[in-house]
Design an enzyme around this catalytic site. Structure first.
Site, mmCIF file in Angstrom:
data_model
loop_
_atom_site.group_PDB
_atom_site.id
_atom_site.type_symbol
_atom_site.label_atom_id
_atom_site.label_comp_id
_atom_site.label_asym_id
_atom_site.label_seq_id
_atom_site.Cartn_x
_atom_site.Cartn_y
_atom_site.Cartn_z
ATOM 1 N N HIS A 505 1.376 -0.296 -4.837
ATOM 2 C CA HIS A 505 0.877 -1.553 -4.272
ATOM 3 C C HIS A 505 -0.599 -1.437 -3.908
ATOM 4 C CE1 HIS A 505 1.221 -5.268 -1.733
ATOM 5 N NE2 HIS A 505 0.211 -4.677 -1.114
ATOM 6 N N GLU A 506 -0.937 -0.440 -3.113
ATOM 7 C CA GLU A 506 -2.321 -0.325 -2.653
ATOM 8 C C GLU A 506 -3.276 -0.052 -3.814
ATOM 9 O OE1 GLU A 506 -3.289 -1.303 0.159
ATOM 10 O OE2 GLU A 506 -1.262 -1.538 0.944
ATOM 11 N N HIS A 509 -4.455 -3.199 -5.335
ATOM 12 C CA HIS A 509 -5.663 -3.709 -4.685
ATOM 13 C C HIS A 509 -6.898 -2.992 -5.228
ATOM 14 C CE1 HIS A 509 -3.917 -6.364 -1.728
ATOM 15 N NE2 HIS A 509 -3.235 -5.411 -1.119
ATOM 16 N N HIS A 512 -7.997 -4.252 -8.523
ATOM 17 C CA HIS A 512 -8.660 -5.551 -8.339
ATOM 18 C C HIS A 512 -10.133 -5.335 -7.985
ATOM 19 C CE1 HIS A 512 -7.994 -9.878 -6.554
ATOM 20 N NE2 HIS A 512 -8.772 -9.883 -7.617
#
Length: 749
Positions: A505-506, A509, A512
């Site tokens: 998940h992290e 980020h 992105h």
């Protein structure tokens, strides 16, 4: 605001998700010559690769004067824009504004990274002092009438100007951001907004520090080893060591985690001890101990509602959601409330199931929150034959990161990673990697800070030390912070499957941020709406259990044997179990957030005592229609950092995790329908979503990726929201999610 005007205030310097003990930095330098040198360090880009911060050259004493110097420089830059005798243009006003505040940004990024991930008492004191100063500085820019006049003059000419899409978006965001800050208010109203902003900055900083202290500094003390029956030997040793550190030698101390539920509860066989641990978590910072945040909450709610009223808005949510994908509180509320009846029914069914399990175990009581996960895990283990400890033996931390997370990024996007040990870090546990792009060029620098410590706030997050910008020629320097309990010295660092998901998940980020391809920092990478920013990170979780990725990293730490297919099948099946709690606590927290944000000025002002804060929370939770006594919210008001720490945080925005899950599940379906883990798919997602930053409408961005509007159906299926007309009219447009019928939640068996 999203424009550069406020990009150096405490709120936006944190970017996504904030950070906090003893930095691995140079010792304080008391002599003025050294202090001046430390301050001057921030005046220019770092000479380290990628302009990464050199933690060996920064003392704690330097931060406050560096902040003051940075603010003074930016003030002079703003004065130069305002006093420019030339007519306002995009370059001499909008771009000049974007260029301002470089030194201040450098200081803020490093400082707020440390106060979140590795704080000290001194850093906390500086934070308390500097936060209102930064807010006042930002307000002096955003509410400068002469500056706004120039911005408006450029904005009013936009139809006759030739601009790129990104130029146009920067102009629009700059103008609208200043309007949202109060540029069109009367002089008296602007002054009151400034006063409110300063006070909110002080109070929300205090709230965040108090909430962290209530978690990190107030462990739960147990007198005997027997009370911790069921825990592993390493967990019990860690509890004994922590007790000794806290001055309770011979006893046992369990540190609290940031959420209401605590990870050790399922393993604890002593019911009284379970209740003691849960109650300590649930009553955190509510006056049960010497830490009480309720008066702070009351002040925050009242000030936010008053500020919204100055802008003619009925409540804080209506004011705060101006730039969100959902746009209006009613859209977000309707999206969540349609799930509540079926969710409440599921909670009741699950409670009956757990009561049966308790009776079968010889218990003569009904399930309570401190029992829930213990018996849910028992039922899950019986149904799916899933041993969480056995699962963890296939997830070794370094292999999860390098052979799992990085491997998936290589297959999808062509990225490569090289570990390096030559760069200074703020704590010895931080790992660093150079990231190479698909053409072999250097893409950026990645810092990984995995372990829990008292100096770090709870949770997990990503942010930047350096933002990508073509204007400045900078590449991203990004960090991921997690809170994984550290294995005892000499033992292999294994992680739970939940932590595996968190890593993926992290890093979503981080991707992105790494794929940012913008000219302007204020539109770069993760500079997107609050209810869009979690979307790419959630999508990246799909690769945690993708067969090809699993085969590469999920291997037994002793034997090297690959994780059995049947174990993965069990993990997948079990992931759909216990949705009444797992989903319910998030929905309850999101709706509680909206209740606080929906108060009118008069309603908020009436909640003026700790007792009234308690009463409002209780009333709000009861009105939700969920089984809140059995399934309390993931965060209660008194430690809800997301919504009360920082000037805005996730206030009126905690629903974002659910909203972006809708986008995520639909995108996962797109990937699987189009061949899964392929470079073609990765390059398409990078081109349409990950590289676009905040440069376009979010629905347009999604349409460019999927070729259609978002569809809520995959989320309903993933969460077990099936039945009725759940799949009918399930497309989502700019007006929000369509009605999804009388969905019913089923616990998958």
């Amino acid at each position: 605001m999203k424009a550069r005007i406020l990009a150096t205030t405490a709120a936006t310097a944190l970017s996504l998700v904030a950070f906090t003990g003893t930095p691995a930095m140079a010792q304080s330098k008391q002599d003025s010559q050294s202090l001046d040198w430390d301050v001057a360090y921030f005046a220019n880009d770092s000479v380290l690769p990628f302009n990464a911060p050199d933690f060996t050259k920064i003392s704690e004493d330097a931060y406050l004067p560096a902040f003051e110097k940075g603010m003074a420089i930016q003030k002079a830059e703003i004065d130069a824009i305002v006093n420019n005798p030339a007519a306002p243009t995009f370059e001499n006003t909008i771009v000049a504004l974007e260029r301002s505040g470089r030194m201040l940004g450098r200081v803020a990024r490093v400082f707020f990274a440390l106060t979140g991930s590795n704080t000290t008492d001194k850093l906390d004191d500086i934070n308390t002092e500097v936060s209102p100063k930064l807010t006042a500085h930002g307000d002096a820019i955003a509410l400068n009438p002469e500056l706004f006049a120039r911005v408006k003059a450029v904005y009013d000419q936009r139809a006759a100007m030739t601009m790129t899409r990104e130029d146009a978006k920067l102009l629009e965001d700059t103008y609208e951001g200043m309007v949202h800050a109060g540029a069109l208010l009367t002089a008296a109203e602007r002054e009151r907004v400034k006063e409110i902003n300063t006070e909110l900055s002080e109070i929300t900083t205090e709230f965040g520090q108090a909430a962290r202290d209530a978690m990190a500094d107030q462990p739960v003390i147990f007198d005997t080893r027997e009370e911790l029956a069921g825990l592993s030997d390493s967990d019990i040793k860690a509890a004994a060591d922590l007790a000794s550190e806290k001055g309770f030698a011979g006893k046992y101390a369990v540190a609290l985690q940031n959420t209401t539920q605590q990870p050790l509860l399922p393993s604890m066989s002593n019911r009284a001890a379970r209740e003691k641990l849960f109650q300590a978590s649930y009553h955190r910072a509510d006056g049960t101990t010497d830490i009480d945040t309720r008066e702070l909450v009351a002040k925050i709610a009242a000030l936010r509602a008053e500020k919204a009223a100055l802008f003619g808005e009925s409540d804080w949510a209506s004011y705060a959601m101006w730039d969100r994908m959902a746009e209006k509180p009613a859209t977000a509320l309707g999206f969540m409330e349609r799930m509540v009846p079926a969710l409440a029914a599921t909670q009741r069914r699950e409670a009956e199931m757990l009561n049966a399990a308790i009776a079968a175990d010889g218990g003569n009581y009904e399930v309570q929150p401190w029992d829930w996960y213990r018996y849910a895990n028992k039922v899950k283990a019986e149904r799916y034959d899933l041993d969480e400890d056995a699962v963890a033996e296939y997830f070794q931390l370094d292999k999860v990161l390098e052979d799992g997370v990085f491997y998936a990024a290589n297959k999808l996007y062509g990225l490569n990673f090289k570990r390096r040990t030559d760069l200074p870090v703020y704590h010895p546990d931080v790992w660093t990697y150079t990231v190479y792009d698909r053409d072999g060029s250097e893409l950026g620098l990645f810092y990984f800070d995995p372990f829990q410590r008292e100096s770090k706030r709870g949770g997990a997050w990503m942010s930047n030390f350096v933002d990508q910008s073509h204007m400045w020629g900078t590449k991203p320097v990004i960090y991921n912070v997690l809170n994984i309990p550290k294995a005892p010295a000499g033992e292999t660092q294994l992680v739970s499957f939940d932590n595996v998901n968190t890593l993926f998940h992290e890093f979503g980020h981080a991707l992105h941020g790494f794929f940012a391809n913008q000219r302007y920092e204020s539109l770069s990478g993760t500079a997107v709406a609050r209810d869009f920013v979690e979307y790419p990170s959630q999508v990246n979780e799909i690769w945690a259990t993708y067969p090809e990725v699993l085969a590469n990293y999920a291997k037994h730490y002793k034997t090297g044997a690959p994780i059995p297919t049947e174990m993965i099948d069990k993990i997948d099946a079990a992931s759909k179990f216990n949705q009444g709690y797992d989903f319910g606590e998030v929905v309850a927290a999101a709706l509680l957030d909206m209740k606080w944000a929906a108060l009118s000025k008069d309603e908020a002002a009436a909640i003026d005592t700790p007792e009234k804060v308690d009463a409002f929370e209780r009333k709000s939770l009861e009105e939700l229609g969920l089984e809140i006594d059995l399934v309390p919210p993931r965060y209660r008001t008194t430690y809800f950092n997301h919504i009360f720490s920082g000037p805005t945080g996730y206030s009126a925005g905690y629903y974002s995790y659910l909203w972006t899950e809708m986008l995520d599940r639909d995108s996962r379906k797109w990937f699987l329908d189009n061949g899964g883990l392929t470079r073609a798919n990765g390059d398409h997602y990078r081109e349409t979503v990950l590289s676009t930053g905040g440069t376009m409408d979010y629905f347009e961005m999604f349409r460019n990726f999927a070729g259609r509007e978002p569809d809520v159906t995959p989320m309903l299926e993933a969460r077990g929201l099936t039945g009725g007309d759940a799949a009918a009219d399930s497309e989502v447009s700019d007006d929000g999610p369509a009605e999804v019928g009388d969905a019913g939640i089923e616990v998958t068996e």
